[in-house]
Enzyme design. Structure first.
Site, PDB file in Angstrom:
ATOM      1  N   SER A  69       0.770  -0.980   0.190  1.00  7.89           N
ATOM      2  CA  SER A  69      -0.241  -0.199  -0.115  1.00  7.89           C
ATOM      3  C   SER A  69       1.004   1.374   0.044  1.00  7.89           C
ATOM      4  CB  SER A  69      -0.908   0.463   1.613  1.00  7.89           C
ATOM      5  OG  SER A  69      -1.597  -1.395   1.045  1.00  7.89           O
TER       6      SER A  69
HETATM    7  N1  SAH Z   1      -1.201  -3.880   3.447  1.00 10.98           N
HETATM    8  C1  SAH Z   1      -0.835  -4.382   3.014  1.00 10.98           C
HETATM    9  C2  SAH Z   1      -1.300  -4.678   1.152  1.00 10.98           C
HETATM   10  C3  SAH Z   1      -1.316  -5.548   1.128  1.00 10.98           C
HETATM   11  S1  SAH Z   1      -2.415  -5.793  -0.897  1.00 10.98           S
HETATM   12  C4  SAH Z   1       1.119  -3.739   1.551  1.00 10.98           C
HETATM   13  O1  SAH Z   1       0.835  -2.742   2.337  1.00 10.98           O
HETATM   14  O2  SAH Z   1       1.098  -4.278   1.779  1.00 10.98           O
HETATM   15  C5  SAH Z   1      -3.879  -6.811  -0.252  1.00 10.98           C
HETATM   16  C6  SAH Z   1      -3.778  -7.987   0.017  1.00 10.98           C
HETATM   17  O3  SAH Z   1      -5.092  -8.454   0.550  1.00 10.98           O
HETATM   18  C7  SAH Z   1      -3.210  -8.966  -0.769  1.00 10.98           C
HETATM   19  O4  SAH Z   1      -1.609  -9.683   0.039  1.00 10.98           O
HETATM   20  C8  SAH Z   1      -3.902 -10.169  -0.753  1.00 10.98           C
HETATM   21  O5  SAH Z   1      -3.477 -11.105  -1.490  1.00 10.98           O
HETATM   22  C9  SAH Z   1      -4.939  -9.993   0.229  1.00 10.98           C
HETATM   23  N2  SAH Z   1      -6.321 -10.221   0.230  1.00 10.98           N
HETATM   24  C10 SAH Z   1      -7.315 -10.600  -1.401  1.00 10.98           C
HETATM   25  N3  SAH Z   1      -8.171 -11.090  -0.684  1.00 10.98           N
HETATM   26  C11 SAH Z   1      -7.916 -10.969   0.537  1.00 10.98           C
HETATM   27  C12 SAH Z   1      -8.630 -12.237   0.886  1.00 10.98           C
HETATM   28  N4  SAH Z   1     -10.173 -12.395   1.373  1.00 10.98           N
HETATM   29  N5  SAH Z   1      -8.112 -12.176   2.696  1.00 10.98           N
HETATM   30  C13 SAH Z   1      -7.379 -12.677   3.133  1.00 10.98           C
HETATM   31  N6  SAH Z   1      -6.164 -11.246   2.155  1.00 10.98           N
HETATM   32  C14 SAH Z   1      -6.985 -11.277   1.312  1.00 10.98           C
END
Ligand code: SAH
Length: 219
Positions: A69
């Site tokens: 993010s």
């Molecule tokens: N806070 C993280 C954001 C990653 S993007 C960072 O800054 O790195 C969002 C993340 O949510 C991804 O890793 C994706 O795989 C995860 N995601 C998407 N759908 C999901 C679900 N149903 N349950 C758990 N994680 C999920």
């Protein structure tokens, strides 16, 4: 947090300070949040090839079609989370790189984090343990279901966007608890804060945002 991992050049403290100044200019006011973002080595949460861009205020790819993010969004969500009392137990949905997890773990007592992509989860686990952040529990699972075993939570932070607010997550919020969550289709998402007051949920809309979608099931 262990912090002998500070680099030189693009990852230097001066580069990080520029990012913090920019976050201030863009309206982030909470000094606790700014201090934690200043000291957290974001470059360690991405591939080396990407690390020279780690202190730009932008989302960056982390593989599997996912992104780390944008620092402004991490700051904004964390600030919203701390607005009233500091929550003790926080559930994070979407561990991804583990960067937001690292920020939370330095501000609250206990973080529970759920990710659906196994490879991302194990990478994040390694990074966070190398930084000696020990107040984190990890789970490979579908975030739509939350993590009922450890509920209720004082706060829930969701870092991928569902089309509508998942009921299961609402039910895992404790009394007075708050959830920060982006909601809506890719082109029309809003960040929302939902506060539980007895059996009522009070909803407040914040910024327009652009998150990857929350996907059902474990990969
Ligand atoms: N806070 C993280 C954001 C990653 S993007 C960072 O800054 O790195 C969002 C993340 O949510 C991804 O890793 C994706 O795989 C995860 N995601 C998407 N759908 C999901 C679900 N149903 N349950 C758990 N994680 C999920």
């Amino acid at each position: 947090m262990r912090n002998d991992t500070q680099g030189i050049g693009m990852t230097s403290q001066r580069t990080r300070d520029r990012l913090i100044n920019r976050l201030r200019e863009n309206g982030i006011r909470d000094e606790r949040v700014l201090a934690v973002l200043r000291s957290t080595p974001r470059h360690l949460f991405m591939d080396e090839a990407m690390a020279t861009r780690a202190y730009e205020d932008t989302a960056l790819p982390i593989g599997f079609g996912q992104t780390i993010s944008q620092p402004y969004i991490v700051a904004r969500m964390t600030e919203a989370l701390l607005q009233k009392d500091i929550p003790r137990r926080v559930l994070e949905i979407g561990t991804g790189s583990g960067y937001q997890t690292a920020v939370l773990a330095q501000l609250v007592e206990q973080v529970f984090t759920v990710e659906r992509v196994g490879a991302l989860l194990s990478q994040a686990r390694q990074r966070l343990s190398a930084l000696e952040l020990r107040n984190i529990q990890f789970r490979l699972g579908d975030g739509y279901e939350g993590w009922p075993k450890n509920a209720p939570y004082d706060a829930i932070l969701v870092t991928a966007a569902p089309e509508s607010i998942p009921e299961q997550l609402l039910s895992q919020l404790g009394e007075g608890g708050r959830m920060i969550i982006p909601v809506g289709l890719t082109q029309a998402q809003r960040l929302q804060i939902i506060t539980r007051q007895a059996d009522e949920y009070v909803n407040e809309a914040l910024d327009s945002v652009s998150f990857v979608p929350l996907i059902k099931g474990v990969q």
